[in-house]
Write a protein that holds these residues in place. Structure first.
Motif, PDB file in Angstrom:
ATOM      1  N   SER A   1     -48.022 -26.749  15.936  1.00 38.99           N
ATOM      2  CA  SER A   1     -48.641 -26.461  14.654  1.00 38.99           C
ATOM      3  C   SER A   1     -48.936 -24.983  14.492  1.00 38.99           C
ATOM      4  CB  SER A   1     -49.938 -27.266  14.526  1.00 38.99           C
ATOM      5  OG  SER A   1     -50.813 -26.957  15.596  1.00 38.99           O
ATOM      6  N   GLU A   2     -49.285 -24.329  15.588  1.00 40.51           N
ATOM      7  CA  GLU A   2     -49.568 -22.899  15.546  1.00 40.51           C
ATOM      8  C   GLU A   2     -48.350 -22.058  15.895  1.00 40.51           C
ATOM      9  OE1 GLU A   2     -52.232 -21.521  14.505  1.00 40.51           O
ATOM     10  OE2 GLU A   2     -53.491 -23.272  14.279  1.00 40.51           O
ATOM     11  N   THR A   3     -47.369 -22.658  16.565  1.00 35.34           N
ATOM     12  CA  THR A   3     -46.211 -21.887  17.036  1.00 35.34           C
ATOM     13  C   THR A   3     -45.150 -21.850  15.952  1.00 35.34           C
ATOM     14  OG1 THR A   3     -46.738 -22.749  19.203  1.00 35.34           O
ATOM     15  CG2 THR A   3     -44.655 -21.581  19.000  1.00 35.34           C
ATOM     16  N   LYS A   4     -45.437 -21.162  14.858  1.00 40.87           N
ATOM     17  CA  LYS A   4     -44.501 -21.006  13.763  1.00 40.87           C
ATOM     18  C   LYS A   4     -44.072 -19.555  13.656  1.00 40.87           C
ATOM     19  CE  LYS A   4     -46.478 -24.760  11.007  1.00 40.87           C
ATOM     20  NZ  LYS A   4     -47.124 -25.108   9.722  1.00 40.87           N
ATOM     21  N   LEU A   5     -42.863 -19.359  13.175  1.00 44.18           N
ATOM     22  CA  LEU A   5     -42.388 -18.000  12.996  1.00 44.18           C
ATOM     23  C   LEU A   5     -43.236 -17.293  11.949  1.00 44.18           C
ATOM     24  CD1 LEU A   5     -38.524 -18.502  12.973  1.00 44.18           C
ATOM     25  CD2 LEU A   5     -39.937 -17.623  14.814  1.00 44.18           C
TER      26      LEU A   5
ATOM     27  N   ASP B   1     -39.635 -12.135  15.761  1.00 44.67           N
ATOM     28  CA  ASP B   1     -40.858 -12.910  16.006  1.00 44.67           C
ATOM     29  C   ASP B   1     -40.920 -13.420  17.439  1.00 44.67           C
ATOM     30  OD1 ASP B   1     -42.047 -12.828  13.375  1.00 44.67           O
ATOM     31  OD2 ASP B   1     -40.389 -14.087  12.737  1.00 44.67           O
ATOM     32  N   ILE B   2     -39.793 -13.443  18.138  1.00 46.02           N
ATOM     33  CA  ILE B   2     -39.762 -13.864  19.538  1.00 46.02           C
ATOM     34  C   ILE B   2     -39.683 -12.669  20.473  1.00 46.02           C
ATOM     35  CG2 ILE B   2     -38.476 -15.180  21.269  1.00 46.02           C
ATOM     36  CD1 ILE B   2     -39.926 -16.904  19.259  1.00 46.02           C
ATOM     37  N   GLY B   3     -38.934 -11.649  20.091  1.00 48.07           N
ATOM     38  CA  GLY B   3     -38.687 -10.532  21.003  1.00 48.07           C
ATOM     39  C   GLY B   3     -39.599  -9.341  20.843  1.00 48.07           C
TER      40      GLY B   3
ATOM     41  N   GLY C   1     -43.447 -23.002  27.356  1.00 46.56           N
ATOM     42  CA  GLY C   1     -42.655 -23.715  26.355  1.00 46.56           C
ATOM     43  C   GLY C   1     -41.202 -23.305  26.334  1.00 46.56           C
ATOM     44  N   HIS C   2     -40.760 -22.521  27.338  1.00 46.02           N
ATOM     45  CA  HIS C   2     -39.355 -22.107  27.375  1.00 46.02           C
ATOM     46  C   HIS C   2     -38.905 -21.947  28.817  1.00 46.02           C
ATOM     47  CE1 HIS C   2     -35.619 -20.250  26.037  1.00 46.02           C
ATOM     48  NE2 HIS C   2     -35.961 -20.575  24.804  1.00 46.02           N
ATOM     49  N   THR C   3     -37.590 -22.021  29.021  1.00 55.46           N
ATOM     50  CA  THR C   3     -37.026 -21.961  30.363  1.00 55.46           C
ATOM     51  C   THR C   3     -36.460 -20.594  30.726  1.00 55.46           C
ATOM     52  OG1 THR C   3     -34.905 -22.760  29.506  1.00 55.46           O
ATOM     53  CG2 THR C   3     -36.462 -24.415  30.330  1.00 55.46           C
ATOM     54  N   LYS C   4     -36.428 -19.644  29.758  1.00 53.74           N
ATOM     55  CA  LYS C   4     -35.885 -18.313  30.028  1.00 53.74           C
ATOM     56  C   LYS C   4     -37.004 -17.285  30.085  1.00 53.74           C
ATOM     57  CE  LYS C   4     -31.228 -19.009  28.173  1.00 53.74           C
ATOM     58  NZ  LYS C   4     -30.206 -18.504  27.224  1.00 53.74           N
ATOM     59  N   HIS C   5     -36.876 -16.370  31.028  1.00 52.04           N
ATOM     60  CA  HIS C   5     -37.898 -15.362  31.290  1.00 52.04           C
ATOM     61  C   HIS C   5     -38.235 -14.533  30.054  1.00 52.04           C
ATOM     62  CE1 HIS C   5     -39.988 -12.042  33.325  1.00 52.04           C
ATOM     63  NE2 HIS C   5     -39.129 -11.210  32.756  1.00 52.04           N
TER      64      HIS C   5
ATOM     65  N   THR D   1     -40.624 -16.074  27.137  1.00 59.96           N
ATOM     66  CA  THR D   1     -41.964 -16.611  27.404  1.00 59.96           C
ATOM     67  C   THR D   1     -43.046 -15.968  26.545  1.00 59.96           C
ATOM     68  OG1 THR D   1     -42.115 -15.072  29.272  1.00 59.96           O
ATOM     69  CG2 THR D   1     -41.426 -17.327  29.752  1.00 59.96           C
ATOM     70  N   SER D   2     -42.992 -14.637  26.360  1.00 59.41           N
ATOM     71  CA  SER D   2     -44.040 -13.962  25.574  1.00 59.41           C
ATOM     72  C   SER D   2     -44.015 -14.419  24.125  1.00 59.41           C
ATOM     73  CB  SER D   2     -43.858 -12.442  25.653  1.00 59.41           C
ATOM     74  OG  SER D   2     -43.988 -11.978  26.966  1.00 59.41           O
ATOM     75  N   GLY D   3     -42.838 -14.504  23.544  1.00 58.18           N
ATOM     76  CA  GLY D   3     -42.742 -14.913  22.153  1.00 58.18           C
ATOM     77  C   GLY D   3     -43.202 -16.335  21.921  1.00 58.18           C
ATOM     78  N   HIS D   4     -42.907 -17.235  22.837  1.00 58.95           N
ATOM     79  CA  HIS D   4     -43.260 -18.646  22.647  1.00 58.95           C
ATOM     80  C   HIS D   4     -44.711 -18.954  23.000  1.00 58.95           C
ATOM     81  CE1 HIS D   4     -39.471 -20.716  21.554  1.00 58.95           C
ATOM     82  NE2 HIS D   4     -38.915 -19.641  22.089  1.00 58.95           N
ATOM     83  N   ALA D   5     -45.320 -18.179  23.855  1.00 63.65           N
ATOM     84  CA  ALA D   5     -46.689 -18.468  24.282  1.00 63.65           C
ATOM     85  C   ALA D   5     -47.732 -17.742  23.443  1.00 63.65           C
ATOM     86  CB  ALA D   5     -46.857 -18.082  25.751  1.00 63.65           C
ATOM     87  N   CYS D   6     -47.322 -17.013  22.418  1.00 67.55           N
ATOM     88  CA  CYS D   6     -48.232 -16.152  21.653  1.00 67.55           C
ATOM     89  C   CYS D   6     -49.463 -16.906  21.149  1.00 67.55           C
ATOM     90  CB  CYS D   6     -47.472 -15.522  20.483  1.00 67.55           C
ATOM     91  SG  CYS D   6     -48.513 -14.596  19.338  1.00 67.55           S
ATOM     92  N   HIS D   7     -49.265 -17.922  20.346  1.00 62.49           N
ATOM     93  CA  HIS D   7     -50.406 -18.588  19.718  1.00 62.49           C
ATOM     94  C   HIS D   7     -51.216 -19.404  20.723  1.00 62.49           C
ATOM     95  CE1 HIS D   7     -49.174 -17.312  15.734  1.00 62.49           C
ATOM     96  NE2 HIS D   7     -47.938 -17.699  16.017  1.00 62.49           N
ATOM     97  N   LEU D   8     -50.562 -19.895  21.759  1.00 63.50           N
ATOM     98  CA  LEU D   8     -51.291 -20.597  22.812  1.00 63.50           C
ATOM     99  C   LEU D   8     -52.240 -19.643  23.531  1.00 63.50           C
ATOM    100  CD1 LEU D   8     -51.575 -23.283  24.339  1.00 63.50           C
ATOM    101  CD2 LEU D   8     -49.766 -22.517  25.865  1.00 63.50           C
ATOM    102  N   ILE D   9     -51.803 -18.418  23.739  1.00 62.19           N
ATOM    103  CA  ILE D   9     -52.644 -17.412  24.403  1.00 62.19           C
ATOM    104  C   ILE D   9     -53.865 -17.092  23.553  1.00 62.19           C
ATOM    105  CG2 ILE D   9     -52.712 -14.983  25.072  1.00 62.19           C
ATOM    106  CD1 ILE D   9     -49.794 -15.311  26.002  1.00 62.19           C
ATOM    107  N   PHE D  10     -53.692 -16.916  22.257  1.00 63.35           N
ATOM    108  CA  PHE D  10     -54.838 -16.614  21.388  1.00 63.35           C
ATOM    109  C   PHE D  10     -55.819 -17.782  21.327  1.00 63.35           C
ATOM    110  CE2 PHE D  10     -52.230 -13.111  19.825  1.00 63.35           C
ATOM    111  CZ  PHE D  10     -53.185 -12.127  19.619  1.00 63.35           C
ATOM    112  N   ASP D  11     -55.292 -19.000  21.351  1.00 59.80           N
ATOM    113  CA  ASP D  11     -56.188 -20.159  21.388  1.00 59.80           C
ATOM    114  C   ASP D  11     -56.999 -20.172  22.680  1.00 59.80           C
ATOM    115  OD1 ASP D  11     -55.211 -20.924  18.943  1.00 59.80           O
ATOM    116  OD2 ASP D  11     -53.792 -22.391  19.753  1.00 59.80           O
ATOM    117  N   LEU D  12     -56.381 -19.765  23.772  1.00 65.94           N
ATOM    118  CA  LEU D  12     -57.083 -19.700  25.049  1.00 65.94           C
ATOM    119  C   LEU D  12     -58.156 -18.614  25.020  1.00 65.94           C
ATOM    120  CD1 LEU D  12     -57.314 -20.577  28.038  1.00 65.94           C
ATOM    121  CD2 LEU D  12     -55.621 -18.807  28.560  1.00 65.94           C
ATOM    122  N   PHE D  13     -57.822 -17.448  24.501  1.00 60.80           N
ATOM    123  CA  PHE D  13     -58.807 -16.364  24.397  1.00 60.80           C
ATOM    124  C   PHE D  13     -59.992 -16.770  23.518  1.00 60.80           C
ATOM    125  CE2 PHE D  13     -55.506 -12.772  25.233  1.00 60.80           C
ATOM    126  CZ  PHE D  13     -55.552 -13.075  26.585  1.00 60.80           C
TER     127      PHE D  13
END
Length: 507
Positions: free
Chosen positions: A195-199, A330-332, A476-480, A483-495
């Motif tokens: 829900s939060e991981t949108k472009l 938005d990913i890179g 949420g991804h298998t490529k190194h 990871t930063s682009g896909h974990a963005c909103h999850l990180i802010f929710d954690l903070f």
């Protein structure tokens, strides 16, 4: 010889006489047997009837043979009459069943037409009116009335088939897109957690369109590429994704891309570009390494976000060139982080630890000749609250990708007192960081550091069975590089929940 000749002459006549005598006798006996049968037993039916009548006239009573004949004739007559009655009944029943079959067939045809009209109404091909079972005025549905019902229904069915075929094509296209996403690993995040991981560009499609006249973007167009409204790199000729041709062309596109992204940070996100080392530290000459500060960096007293990328040719504002060219900005890039930080009240500073040589002179940049040297210099000149131009934020949050975790460890070891007092959260995207040398450093590491490595599991899934160690969650991804682009909103929710978590630990 005389004797043998006589014997032959005598025996042959004797043989013929006996044979003929036998044949004659047999013929006589046969005639004697046939003649009596013809006279006595082989009597015609007419002769028997005459004898029976003579006997009846003589005695005055019907003979037994006449009685049998009469009974047989009467029986034949009764059987014939019954057969006629049965045939008439069967013919009548056949006519009735034929009529019933015709009526049933007519009802079936009417029912089929009625069901067809109901189906069309459900598909919104006809007005939504109540349809009752059609019954013609008579028991016979004429061919003309059948055509009147079936013709429009067939047309509607044809339209429905075309719509169904179109829907199947769209479904196949969607399945193809999902398969492509699956190959990249981007479908590993379940819908409930996305829900939060949108472009970013989906909610603001004009962000990239209104920046197409920036100098960096014009350089891309000269190279026959451009960024569309979703932040995706496309060819100007065929509007196709980026295709590698030569390393020289690849590097030219990367230089133009970096310039364009940094112009987005400056002009669209209102960040200030600063160059290090400063004049006083570089013999009165402005340094060649550029970093970026948000417009409220020197005024925001609450929270500040520090972004540190990994090693390699990446520059300030970019996590991975590969993602910027093959996926989207938005990913890179760090653009989604800056947008989310500004929306939640963070000030932002973007490090540039990989630019260690002056692009013009090709000499090592003073006090910024390595990753850790650059990070140390930026911390000393911009972070301390004691400095006149230092960061006033009470809380610091760090996002470090790849080798950026190593730089974070160096900052902690070198500036421990201020680090432990102000750093409230550290997110490592497929990165690493030492636990520290003292018990106090290890305790801080345990309470404040969270890792988001590559994983096949869905985004946010816990990856560490031992709660006493570093807390790891799937990016949420298998490529190194993703990871930063896909974990963005999850990180802010954690903070966002970090202060609550620390209050529950009671340390």
């Amino acid at each position: 010889s005389t004797q043998s000749t006589w014997e032959l002459k005598v025996m042959e006549p004797m043989k013929d006489v006996h044979l003929q005598a036998g044949i004659d006798k047999a013929e006589e006996e046969r005639k004697e047997k046939i003649i009596p049968q013809t006279d006595s037993t082989m009597v015609s039916p007419q002769t028997k009837a005459e004898k029976a009548k003579a006997e009846e006239s003589t005695t005055g009573k019907p003979s037994e043979m006449m009685a049998d004949v009469a009974d047989r004739d009467e029986a034949k007559t009764s059987v014939a009459d019954k057969g006629k009655e049965t045939g008439a009944i069967e013919a009548k029943e056949g006519t009735v069943s034929k009529k019933l079959g015709e009526e049933k067939k007519e009802k079936t045809e009417v029912g089929k037409i009625s069901d067809l009209l109901k189906t069309e109404q459900k598909e919104s091909l006809l007005p939504q009116v109540e349809i009752k079972e059609l019954t013609p005025p008579s028991n016979i549905l004429t061919a003309k009335s059948q055509d009147e019902y079936a013709k429009p229904a067939a047309e509607k069915m044809k339209i429905g088939e075309e719509q169904q075929a179109l829907g199947e094509i769209k479904t196949s296209e969607k399945a193809t897109e999902e398969e492509k996403k699956k190959e990249n690993g981007s479908n590993l995040v379940p819908p409930t957690l996305m829900s939060e991981t949108k472009l970013t560009s989906e909610s603001d499609g004009k962000f990239y369109l209104r920046t197409k006249n920036y100098p960096g973007h014009k350089k891309l167009i000269d190279l026959r590429y451009y960024y569309n409204k979703r932040g995706q790199l496309r060819s100007c000729d065929k509007d196709e994704p980026f295709k590698f041709t030569t390393q020289a062309t690849y590097e030219q596109i990367c230089v133009a891309m970096v310039e364009y992204i940094q112009q987005l940070l400056t002009f669209e996100l209102k960040m200030k570009e600063m160059f290090v080392p400063m004049k006083e530290d570089n013999d009165g000459v402005v340094g060649a390494n550029n970093i970026f500060l948000s417009d409220d960096f020197y005024e925001n007293p609450n929270k500040c976000l520090l972004l540190i990328q990994g090693t390699g040719p990446v520059r300030a504002g970019i996590w991975a060139r590969y993602c910027c060219m093959n996926d989207s900005l938005d990913i890179g890039s760090v653009i989604p982080y800056v947008k989310r930080a500004k929306a939640e009240g963070y000030s932002v500073i973007i490090f540039n630890p990989n630019l260690n040589y002056d692009p013009k002179t090709k000499e090592r940049i003073k006090k910024n000749g390595s990753m850790d040297a650059h990070c140390n210099y930026v911390w000393e000149k911009f972070i301390p609250q004691s400095l006149p131009n230092g960061c006033p934020a009470k809380e610091l949050y760090i996002v470090a990708h790849s080798a950026g975790g190593y730089c974070t460890s160096e900052l902690r070891d070198r500036y421990w007192e201020e680090f432990k007092a102000r750093v409230k959260g550290i997110a490592l995207t497929d990165s690493w960081m030492s636990e520290g040398n003292t018990i106090e450093q290890k305790r801080h590491y345990f309470n404040h550091v969270y890792s988001f490595p590559t994983s096949k599991k869905y985004q946010g899934c816990s990856l560490d069975d031992d709660w006493r160690k570093e807390k790891e969650f799937s990016s949420g991804h298998t490529k190194h590089e993703y990871t930063s682009g896909h974990a963005c909103h999850l990180i802010f929710d954690l903070f966002k929940i970090m202060p609550l978590m620390l209050s529950l630990i009671h340390i």
